[in-house]
Design a protein around this motif. Sequence first.
Motif, PDB file in Angstrom:
ATOM      1  N   LEU A  49       7.107  42.472   1.674  1.00 56.92           N
ATOM      2  CA  LEU A  49       7.993  41.363   2.025  1.00 56.92           C
ATOM      3  C   LEU A  49       8.487  40.649   0.778  1.00 56.92           C
ATOM      4  O   LEU A  49       9.684  40.348   0.643  1.00 56.92           O
ATOM      5  N   ALA A  50       7.582  40.373  -0.153  1.00 56.57           N
ATOM      6  CA  ALA A  50       7.953  39.702  -1.397  1.00 56.57           C
ATOM      7  C   ALA A  50       8.869  40.584  -2.242  1.00 56.57           C
ATOM      8  O   ALA A  50       9.818  40.098  -2.863  1.00 56.57           O
ATOM      9  N   GLU A  51       8.586  41.873  -2.268  1.00 52.62           N
ATOM     10  CA  GLU A  51       9.414  42.801  -3.040  1.00 52.62           C
ATOM     11  C   GLU A  51      10.819  42.891  -2.449  1.00 52.62           C
ATOM     12  O   GLU A  51      11.822  42.925  -3.183  1.00 52.62           O
ATOM     13  N   LEU A  52      10.907  42.919  -1.127  1.00 50.03           N
ATOM     14  CA  LEU A  52      12.204  42.964  -0.461  1.00 50.03           C
ATOM     15  C   LEU A  52      13.004  41.705  -0.767  1.00 50.03           C
ATOM     16  O   LEU A  52      14.214  41.773  -1.057  1.00 50.03           O
ATOM     17  N   TYR A  53      12.342  40.566  -0.705  1.00 52.84           N
ATOM     18  CA  TYR A  53      12.997  39.279  -0.995  1.00 52.84           C
ATOM     19  C   TYR A  53      13.562  39.247  -2.412  1.00 52.84           C
ATOM     20  O   TYR A  53      14.754  38.951  -2.618  1.00 52.84           O
ATOM     21  N   SER A  54      12.744  39.557  -3.395  1.00 50.40           N
ATOM     22  CA  SER A  54      13.194  39.474  -4.784  1.00 50.40           C
ATOM     23  C   SER A  54      14.260  40.525  -5.090  1.00 50.40           C
ATOM     24  O   SER A  54      15.207  40.265  -5.841  1.00 50.40           O
ATOM     25  N   THR A  55      14.153  41.711  -4.488  1.00 47.46           N
ATOM     26  CA  THR A  55      15.128  42.770  -4.739  1.00 47.46           C
ATOM     27  C   THR A  55      16.489  42.423  -4.144  1.00 47.46           C
ATOM     28  O   THR A  55      17.528  42.575  -4.801  1.00 47.46           O
ATOM     29  N   LEU A  56      16.496  41.956  -2.896  1.00 43.88           N
ATOM     30  CA  LEU A  56      17.752  41.608  -2.242  1.00 43.88           C
ATOM     31  C   LEU A  56      18.462  40.467  -2.952  1.00 43.88           C
ATOM     32  O   LEU A  56      19.672  40.516  -3.194  1.00 43.88           O
ATOM     33  N   ILE A  57      17.715  39.429  -3.279  1.00 45.06           N
ATOM     34  CA  ILE A  57      18.326  38.241  -3.886  1.00 45.06           C
ATOM     35  C   ILE A  57      18.862  38.556  -5.278  1.00 45.06           C
ATOM     36  O   ILE A  57      19.988  38.200  -5.630  1.00 45.06           O
ATOM     37  N   ARG A  58      18.057  39.253  -6.087  1.00 51.47           N
ATOM     38  CA  ARG A  58      18.465  39.513  -7.468  1.00 51.47           C
ATOM     39  C   ARG A  58      19.541  40.585  -7.567  1.00 51.47           C
ATOM     40  O   ARG A  58      20.225  40.689  -8.583  1.00 51.47           O
ATOM     41  N   GLY A  59      19.709  41.376  -6.495  1.00 50.65           N
ATOM     42  CA  GLY A  59      20.676  42.466  -6.541  1.00 50.65           C
ATOM     43  C   GLY A  59      22.070  42.108  -6.061  1.00 50.65           C
ATOM     44  O   GLY A  59      22.987  42.918  -6.170  1.00 50.65           O
ATOM     45  N   VAL A  60      22.252  40.895  -5.529  1.00 51.17           N
ATOM     46  CA  VAL A  60      23.552  40.467  -5.002  1.00 51.17           C
ATOM     47  C   VAL A  60      24.004  39.220  -5.763  1.00 51.17           C
ATOM     48  O   VAL A  60      23.189  38.323  -6.018  1.00 51.17           O
ATOM     49  N   MET A  66      25.914  32.564  -1.626  1.00 57.88           N
ATOM     50  CA  MET A  66      26.359  31.217  -1.240  1.00 57.88           C
ATOM     51  C   MET A  66      27.196  31.294   0.026  1.00 57.88           C
ATOM     52  O   MET A  66      27.004  30.522   0.972  1.00 57.88           O
ATOM     53  N   PHE A  67      28.132  32.238   0.057  1.00 60.04           N
ATOM     54  CA  PHE A  67      28.981  32.404   1.244  1.00 60.04           C
ATOM     55  C   PHE A  67      28.172  32.911   2.441  1.00 60.04           C
ATOM     56  O   PHE A  67      28.343  32.434   3.561  1.00 60.04           O
ATOM     57  N   ILE A  68      27.296  33.897   2.195  1.00 61.22           N
ATOM     58  CA  ILE A  68      26.517  34.478   3.291  1.00 61.22           C
ATOM     59  C   ILE A  68      25.615  33.432   3.934  1.00 61.22           C
ATOM     60  O   ILE A  68      25.598  33.267   5.169  1.00 61.22           O
ATOM     61  N   LEU A  69      24.863  32.706   3.101  1.00 61.08           N
ATOM     62  CA  LEU A  69      23.901  31.746   3.639  1.00 61.08           C
ATOM     63  C   LEU A  69      24.582  30.540   4.258  1.00 61.08           C
ATOM     64  O   LEU A  69      24.132  30.025   5.292  1.00 61.08           O
ATOM     65  N   PHE A  70      25.683  30.070   3.648  1.00 60.40           N
ATOM     66  CA  PHE A  70      26.343  28.885   4.181  1.00 60.40           C
ATOM     67  C   PHE A  70      27.094  29.200   5.466  1.00 60.40           C
ATOM     68  O   PHE A  70      26.844  28.618   6.527  1.00 60.40           O
ATOM     69  N   PHE A  71      28.025  30.157   5.385  1.00 60.89           N
ATOM     70  CA  PHE A  71      28.833  30.471   6.562  1.00 60.89           C
ATOM     71  C   PHE A  71      28.021  31.235   7.618  1.00 60.89           C
ATOM     72  O   PHE A  71      28.182  31.010   8.820  1.00 60.89           O
ATOM     73  N   GLY A  72      27.148  32.137   7.151  1.00 65.12           N
ATOM     74  CA  GLY A  72      26.295  32.849   8.096  1.00 65.12           C
ATOM     75  C   GLY A  72      25.324  31.914   8.788  1.00 65.12           C
ATOM     76  O   GLY A  72      25.085  32.022  10.001  1.00 65.12           O
ATOM     77  N   GLY A  73      24.779  30.964   8.018  1.00 67.13           N
ATOM     78  CA  GLY A  73      23.874  29.977   8.605  1.00 67.13           C
ATOM     79  C   GLY A  73      24.578  29.101   9.616  1.00 67.13           C
ATOM     80  O   GLY A  73      24.022  28.764  10.674  1.00 67.13           O
ATOM     81  N   GLN A  74      25.816  28.723   9.303  1.00 64.78           N
ATOM     82  CA  GLN A  74      26.593  27.900  10.229  1.00 64.78           C
ATOM     83  C   GLN A  74      26.853  28.657  11.532  1.00 64.78           C
ATOM     84  O   GLN A  74      26.726  28.095  12.631  1.00 64.78           O
ATOM     85  N   GLY A 102      18.018  27.178  -4.055  1.00 64.52           N
ATOM     86  CA  GLY A 102      16.562  27.281  -4.061  1.00 64.52           C
ATOM     87  C   GLY A 102      16.089  28.664  -3.666  1.00 64.52           C
ATOM     88  O   GLY A 102      15.182  29.228  -4.295  1.00 64.52           O
ATOM     89  N   VAL A 103      16.694  29.229  -2.634  1.00 66.78           N
ATOM     90  CA  VAL A 103      16.321  30.577  -2.180  1.00 66.78           C
ATOM     91  C   VAL A 103      16.667  31.614  -3.251  1.00 66.78           C
ATOM     92  O   VAL A 103      15.874  32.529  -3.526  1.00 66.78           O
ATOM     93  N   ILE A 104      17.832  31.471  -3.848  1.00 68.99           N
ATOM     94  CA  ILE A 104      18.249  32.428  -4.881  1.00 68.99           C
ATOM     95  C   ILE A 104      17.288  32.410  -6.061  1.00 68.99           C
ATOM     96  O   ILE A 104      16.777  33.460  -6.494  1.00 68.99           O
ATOM     97  N   PHE A 105      17.010  31.231  -6.584  1.00 68.94           N
ATOM     98  CA  PHE A 105      16.162  31.156  -7.780  1.00 68.94           C
ATOM     99  C   PHE A 105      14.682  31.252  -7.455  1.00 68.94           C
ATOM    100  O   PHE A 105      13.867  31.458  -8.363  1.00 68.94           O
ATOM    101  N   GLY A 106      14.335  31.131  -6.168  1.00 73.58           N
ATOM    102  CA  GLY A 106      12.964  31.402  -5.786  1.00 73.58           C
ATOM    103  C   GLY A 106      12.584  32.838  -6.089  1.00 73.58           C
ATOM    104  O   GLY A 106      11.434  33.139  -6.443  1.00 73.58           O
ATOM    105  N   ALA A 107      13.556  33.754  -5.971  1.00 72.13           N
ATOM    106  CA  ALA A 107      13.303  35.165  -6.283  1.00 72.13           C
ATOM    107  C   ALA A 107      13.006  35.350  -7.768  1.00 72.13           C
ATOM    108  O   ALA A 107      12.118  36.122  -8.155  1.00 72.13           O
ATOM    109  N   TYR A 108      13.747  34.641  -8.605  1.00 72.74           N
ATOM    110  CA  TYR A 108      13.504  34.742 -10.053  1.00 72.74           C
ATOM    111  C   TYR A 108      12.185  34.071 -10.428  1.00 72.74           C
ATOM    112  O   TYR A 108      11.446  34.563 -11.290  1.00 72.74           O
ATOM    113  N   MET A 109      11.888  32.948  -9.785  1.00 71.56           N
ATOM    114  CA  MET A 109      10.626  32.262 -10.051  1.00 71.56           C
ATOM    115  C   MET A 109       9.438  33.102  -9.589  1.00 71.56           C
ATOM    116  O   MET A 109       8.349  33.029 -10.172  1.00 71.56           O
ATOM    117  N   THR A 110       9.647  33.896  -8.540  1.00 66.51           N
ATOM    118  CA  THR A 110       8.581  34.783  -8.067  1.00 66.51           C
ATOM    119  C   THR A 110       8.117  35.703  -9.186  1.00 66.51           C
ATOM    120  O   THR A 110       6.908  35.854  -9.431  1.00 66.51           O
TER     121      THR A 110
END
Length: 229
Positions: A49-60, A66-74, A102-110
């Motif tokens: 789960l952690a590997e998937l999170y860091s890979t997805l976030i750092r690879g896009v 920003m667009f995916i989370l904001f508009f997708g979340g809405q 926070g979510v984006i840089f959480g992957a880098y902080m991981t």
Amino acid sequence: MFLQGYLPSILDGAMLTLKLAGASLVVSVVLGLIGAGFKLAHSKPLQWLAELYSTLIRGVPDLVWMFILFFGGQMLINDIATKMGWPAPDIDPMLAGVLTIGVIFGAYMTETFRGAIMAVPKGQMEAGAAYGMSPLRVFFRITVPQMIRFALPSFSNNWLVLVKSTALVSVIGLNDMMYKADTAKSVTQQPFTVYVVVGAIYLAITTVSILVLNALERRYSTGVRESEL
């Protein structure tokens, strides 16, 4: 009048940018610690789960997220509200910006915290346990102080990039410094001057950050340097 009186507005936007960066840092640190804990856990599902999170976030790219989370979340919230028969709420741009960055840089902080924890010699933690210290006490008295020292260089770089990435939130309508600068540019017709001012403000923020973080690095490295001499 310089920038036709828009300088105070840009400075107000800079204060909002600082608040955004600070709040986003807190979210990223929390997620980073959780992600590092998952990656170092004995449970394979947590590691994956952690590997998937860091890979997805750092690879896009950040802007895409920003667009995916904001508009997708809405859209997700709207769908849930419709199914429940509730009025569809609007996502607050500040909250959206904080969570997205926070979510984006959480992957880098991981990765930062994982590497820092792994750099702490296991023998010291085993020695603490041998002296009768509880695992929690070992973590806070032995692991954390050394983890901070190992994490600071990468943490510093992540913070500087995070501060600059706050410029992206203007695309979702948050009245940050870049949003105010775009307004000032349109009215004053002085894009070069406006963006030079914005660049100078970002440079001031990052310069002060570097000085503070360098001081922290020296503080946490003092004992190590003395032992090496």
